[in-house]
Structures are given as C-alpha cells and as structure tokens.
Design a protein around this motif. Structure first.
Motif, PDB file in Angstrom:
ATOM      1  N   PHE A  62      -9.364  65.633 -53.185  1.00 16.34           N
ATOM      2  CA  PHE A  62      -8.671  64.989 -54.297  1.00 16.34           C
ATOM      3  C   PHE A  62      -7.170  64.948 -54.037  1.00 16.34           C
ATOM      4  O   PHE A  62      -6.528  63.913 -54.209  1.00 16.34           O
ATOM      5  CB  PHE A  62      -8.955  65.726 -55.608  1.00 16.34           C
ATOM      6  CG  PHE A  62      -8.073  65.280 -56.737  1.00 16.34           C
ATOM      7  CD1 PHE A  62      -8.308  64.077 -57.389  1.00 16.34           C
ATOM      8  CD2 PHE A  62      -6.983  66.049 -57.127  1.00 16.34           C
ATOM      9  CE1 PHE A  62      -7.483  63.652 -58.418  1.00 16.34           C
ATOM     10  CE2 PHE A  62      -6.160  65.636 -58.153  1.00 16.34           C
ATOM     11  CZ  PHE A  62      -6.400  64.442 -58.799  1.00 16.34           C
ATOM     12  N   MET A  63      -6.614  66.072 -53.605  1.00 24.17           N
ATOM     13  CA  MET A  63      -5.165  66.142 -53.358  1.00 24.17           C
ATOM     14  C   MET A  63      -4.762  65.188 -52.228  1.00 24.17           C
ATOM     15  O   MET A  63      -3.718  64.542 -52.288  1.00 24.17           O
ATOM     16  CB  MET A  63      -4.747  67.575 -53.025  1.00 24.17           C
ATOM     17  CG  MET A  63      -4.942  68.550 -54.176  1.00 24.17           C
ATOM     18  SD  MET A  63      -4.011  68.121 -55.652  1.00 24.17           S
ATOM     19  CE  MET A  63      -2.370  68.462 -55.094  1.00 24.17           C
ATOM     20  N   THR A  67      -2.258  62.103 -52.775  1.00 22.25           N
ATOM     21  CA  THR A  67      -1.058  61.965 -51.947  1.00 22.25           C
ATOM     22  C   THR A  67      -1.002  60.588 -51.303  1.00 22.25           C
ATOM     23  O   THR A  67       0.048  59.939 -51.292  1.00 22.25           O
ATOM     24  CB  THR A  67      -1.028  63.064 -50.863  1.00 22.25           C
ATOM     25  OG1 THR A  67      -1.047  64.339 -51.502  1.00 22.25           O
ATOM     26  CG2 THR A  67       0.205  62.945 -49.998  1.00 22.25           C
ATOM     27  N   ASP A  68      -2.133  60.116 -50.769  1.00 16.62           N
ATOM     28  CA  ASP A  68      -2.176  58.777 -50.174  1.00 16.62           C
ATOM     29  C   ASP A  68      -1.839  57.709 -51.203  1.00 16.62           C
ATOM     30  O   ASP A  68      -1.120  56.753 -50.916  1.00 16.62           O
ATOM     31  CB  ASP A  68      -3.553  58.501 -49.567  1.00 16.62           C
ATOM     32  CG  ASP A  68      -3.816  59.298 -48.311  1.00 16.62           C
ATOM     33  OD1 ASP A  68      -2.853  59.850 -47.726  1.00 16.62           O
ATOM     34  OD2 ASP A  68      -4.995  59.392 -47.912  1.00 16.62           O
ATOM     35  N   THR A  73       2.037  53.572 -53.327  1.00 13.86           N
ATOM     36  CA  THR A  73       2.413  52.942 -54.599  1.00 13.86           C
ATOM     37  C   THR A  73       3.889  52.619 -54.580  1.00 13.86           C
ATOM     38  O   THR A  73       4.716  53.455 -54.247  1.00 13.86           O
ATOM     39  CB  THR A  73       2.101  53.892 -55.785  1.00 13.86           C
ATOM     40  OG1 THR A  73       0.721  54.192 -55.774  1.00 13.86           O
ATOM     41  CG2 THR A  73       2.476  53.246 -57.098  1.00 13.86           C
ATOM     42  N   ASP A  74       4.188  51.393 -54.946  1.00 17.04           N
ATOM     43  CA  ASP A  74       5.586  50.986 -55.081  1.00 17.04           C
ATOM     44  C   ASP A  74       6.060  51.455 -56.443  1.00 17.04           C
ATOM     45  O   ASP A  74       5.654  50.929 -57.480  1.00 17.04           O
ATOM     46  CB  ASP A  74       5.737  49.471 -54.945  1.00 17.04           C
ATOM     47  CG  ASP A  74       7.174  49.018 -54.939  1.00 17.04           C
ATOM     48  OD1 ASP A  74       8.084  49.858 -55.090  1.00 17.04           O
ATOM     49  OD2 ASP A  74       7.398  47.804 -54.787  1.00 17.04           O
TER      50      ASP A  74
END
Length: 77
Positions: A62-63, A67-68, A73-74
């Motif tokens: 999940f972490m 993180t990805d 994400t902009d």
C-alpha cells in the motif's frame, strides 16, 4: 558483443543468408556468472520478504503504491 569476444557469428554452408550466433567460452562464463548473481539477488529478496507477515506485506505494498501515486500526481491540478 562480438568485438568483446562474447559471441560469435556463423553461417551454415547450405544457408548463406542466415546468420547464427553462439556464445564463446568467455560468453558462456559471463552468462553463468550473471545467472549466479541473479539467483543470489532472488535469494536475498526472498529472505527479506520472509521477515514480514501478510499484514506487514500488505502495508508495504500500500505504501509503495501510495508513494508512486504521489510521485505521478501533478500537485498543481
């Protein structure tokens, strides 16, 4: 790889159009070493993963995904 002496090219007498490649002794040795090192890396990853239980591995996954997502994400949108 030919210039490094790791592979050699050959043609069959009955088929001059096709080129066949094979490992030299040095290429075979390098392939063996690569395979051996790859196996050691796999063993180390397996040792590491066996230190965690299912819930911990779920949290780690999940972490990692979170993180990805943050990286991709902009934040200005």
């Amino acid at each position: 790889m030919i210039q490094k002496g790791l592979i050699q090219s050959n043609k069959k007498k009955e088929d001059y159009k096709s080129v066949y490649y094979s490992l030299t002794d040095a290429g075979t040795e390098l392939a063996y070493m690569h395979h051996h090192l790859h196996q050691k890396v796999i063993e180390r990853y397996e040792e590491l993963l066996h230190k965690f239980d299912g819930a911990e591995l779920t949290t780690i996954c999940f972490m990692s995904e979170w993180t990805d997502q943050i990286k991709n994400t902009d934040m200005l949108e």
